[in-house]
Write a protein that holds these residues in place. Structure first.
Motif, PDB file in Angstrom:
ATOM      1  N   ASP A 215       0.980  -0.928   0.185  1.00  0.00           N
ATOM      2  CA  ASP A 215       0.251  -0.116  -0.137  1.00  0.00           C
ATOM      3  C   ASP A 215       0.671   1.187   0.017  1.00  0.00           C
ATOM      4  O   ASP A 215       1.783   1.459   0.997  1.00  0.00           O
ATOM      5  CB  ASP A 215      -0.858   0.255   1.194  1.00  0.00           C
ATOM      6  N   VAL A 216       0.303   2.127  -0.788  1.00  0.00           N
ATOM      7  CA  VAL A 216       1.413   3.615  -1.511  1.00  0.00           C
ATOM      8  C   VAL A 216       1.536   4.701  -0.180  1.00  0.00           C
ATOM      9  O   VAL A 216       2.216   4.662   0.444  1.00  0.00           O
ATOM     10  CB  VAL A 216       1.929   3.534  -2.689  1.00  0.00           C
ATOM     11  N   HIS A 217       0.311   4.523   0.469  1.00  0.00           N
ATOM     12  CA  HIS A 217      -0.366   5.192   2.209  1.00  0.00           C
ATOM     13  C   HIS A 217       0.703   4.543   2.813  1.00  0.00           C
ATOM     14  O   HIS A 217       1.811   5.406   3.663  1.00  0.00           O
ATOM     15  CB  HIS A 217      -1.235   5.602   2.353  1.00  0.00           C
TER      16      HIS A 217
ATOM     17  N   HIS B 154       1.847   5.491  -9.148  1.00  0.00           N
ATOM     18  CA  HIS B 154       2.937   5.156  -9.802  1.00  0.00           C
ATOM     19  C   HIS B 154       3.587   7.151  -9.471  1.00  0.00           C
ATOM     20  O   HIS B 154       5.143   6.938  -9.615  1.00  0.00           O
ATOM     21  CB  HIS B 154       3.231   5.499 -11.413  1.00  0.00           C
ATOM     22  N   ILE B 155       2.932   8.116  -8.984  1.00  0.00           N
ATOM     23  CA  ILE B 155       3.623   9.242  -9.173  1.00  0.00           C
ATOM     24  C   ILE B 155       3.516   9.630  -7.887  1.00  0.00           C
ATOM     25  O   ILE B 155       4.592  10.282  -7.436  1.00  0.00           O
ATOM     26  CB  ILE B 155       1.810  10.225  -9.488  1.00  0.00           C
TER      27      ILE B 155
ATOM     28  N   GLU C 106      11.961   8.227 -11.394  1.00  0.00           N
ATOM     29  CA  GLU C 106      12.039   6.862 -12.445  1.00  0.00           C
ATOM     30  C   GLU C 106      11.442   5.175 -12.200  1.00  0.00           C
ATOM     31  O   GLU C 106      11.141   4.734 -12.319  1.00  0.00           O
ATOM     32  CB  GLU C 106      11.548   6.912 -14.391  1.00  0.00           C
ATOM     33  N   LEU C 107      13.372   5.367 -11.685  1.00  0.00           N
ATOM     34  CA  LEU C 107      13.790   3.858 -12.466  1.00  0.00           C
ATOM     35  C   LEU C 107      13.062   3.051 -11.557  1.00  0.00           C
ATOM     36  O   LEU C 107      12.910   2.360 -10.384  1.00  0.00           O
ATOM     37  CB  LEU C 107      15.187   3.554 -12.679  1.00  0.00           C
ATOM     38  N   LEU C 108      13.615   4.129  -9.580  1.00  0.00           N
ATOM     39  CA  LEU C 108      13.210   3.990  -8.310  1.00  0.00           C
ATOM     40  C   LEU C 108      12.049   3.006  -8.315  1.00  0.00           C
ATOM     41  O   LEU C 108      11.165   2.346  -6.832  1.00  0.00           O
ATOM     42  CB  LEU C 108      14.336   4.956  -7.639  1.00  0.00           C
ATOM     43  N   ALA C 109      10.807   4.169  -8.879  1.00  0.00           N
ATOM     44  CA  ALA C 109       9.661   4.401  -8.083  1.00  0.00           C
ATOM     45  C   ALA C 109       9.275   2.294  -8.853  1.00  0.00           C
ATOM     46  O   ALA C 109       8.255   1.935  -9.024  1.00  0.00           O
ATOM     47  CB  ALA C 109       8.705   4.917  -8.693  1.00  0.00           C
ATOM     48  N   SER C 110       9.876   2.003 -10.710  1.00  0.00           N
ATOM     49  CA  SER C 110       9.468   0.629 -10.981  1.00  0.00           C
ATOM     50  C   SER C 110       9.405  -0.204  -9.964  1.00  0.00           C
ATOM     51  O   SER C 110       9.245  -0.783 -10.237  1.00  0.00           O
ATOM     52  CB  SER C 110       9.953   1.415 -12.601  1.00  0.00           C
TER      53      SER C 110
END
Length: 153
Positions: free
Chosen positions: A22-24, A75-76, A123-127
């Motif tokens: 969960d991103v939160h 993703h944002i 962007e790479l780390l988020a992915s």
């Protein structure tokens, strides 16, 4: 292994991901580790950006486009959180938000406010975070299935 790959590997190794992901919850964990809150703030119509990180003296603010799909919104947020984790610095913060008090704002990052290298790194780390969360979720599911199938559950 490249310097960037080593840096990402270290960041990912030290980043406990919540299961289920969960991103939160991840933002709460990062905030606790950093000793400063992270506030997620949905906004519609962010001009020229999908997300924005503003670091004040006491809080990290992550603005994200609210008028998009849940996977894109996640993703944002992960992208902006990656900037936080990588400790990126803005190129032109005051130009992005001219109405904010410069004494209050330590850092401002939006798609127009950091270098191409920082953009690619975030962007790479988020992915990679999303990929690891998916792999962890798949592994957890397989372990549960194996345990349930053996009467251990």
């Amino acid at each position: 292994m490249s310097r960037l790959a080593r840096r990402h590997a270290a960041l990912l190794r030290d980043l406990p991901l919540p299961v289920p992901f969960d991103v939160h919850a991840l933002c709460e964990q990062v905030a606790a580790r950093r000793g400063r809150p992270i506030r997620l703030l949905p906004m519609s119509g962010l001009t020229g950006v999908c997300g924005l990180w503003i670091a004040t003296d006491h809080t990290d603010l992550i603005f994200h486009e609210s008028e998009t799909t849940p996977p894109h919104r996640e993703h944002i947020i992960l992208h902006e959180l990656a900037h936080v984790l990588c400790d990126h610095h803005p190129a032109a913060g005051q130009a992005l938000l001219p109405g904010l008090d410069p004494a209050m704002v330590r850092r401002v990052l939006g798609r127009a406010g950091y270098s191409s290298a920082e953009e690619r790194e975030a962007e790479l780390l988020a992915s990679l975070i999303r990929q690891r969360a998916t792999a962890d979720h798949t592994l957890t599911g397989r372990l549960r299935t194996a345990l349930d199938g053996n009467g251990c559950g």
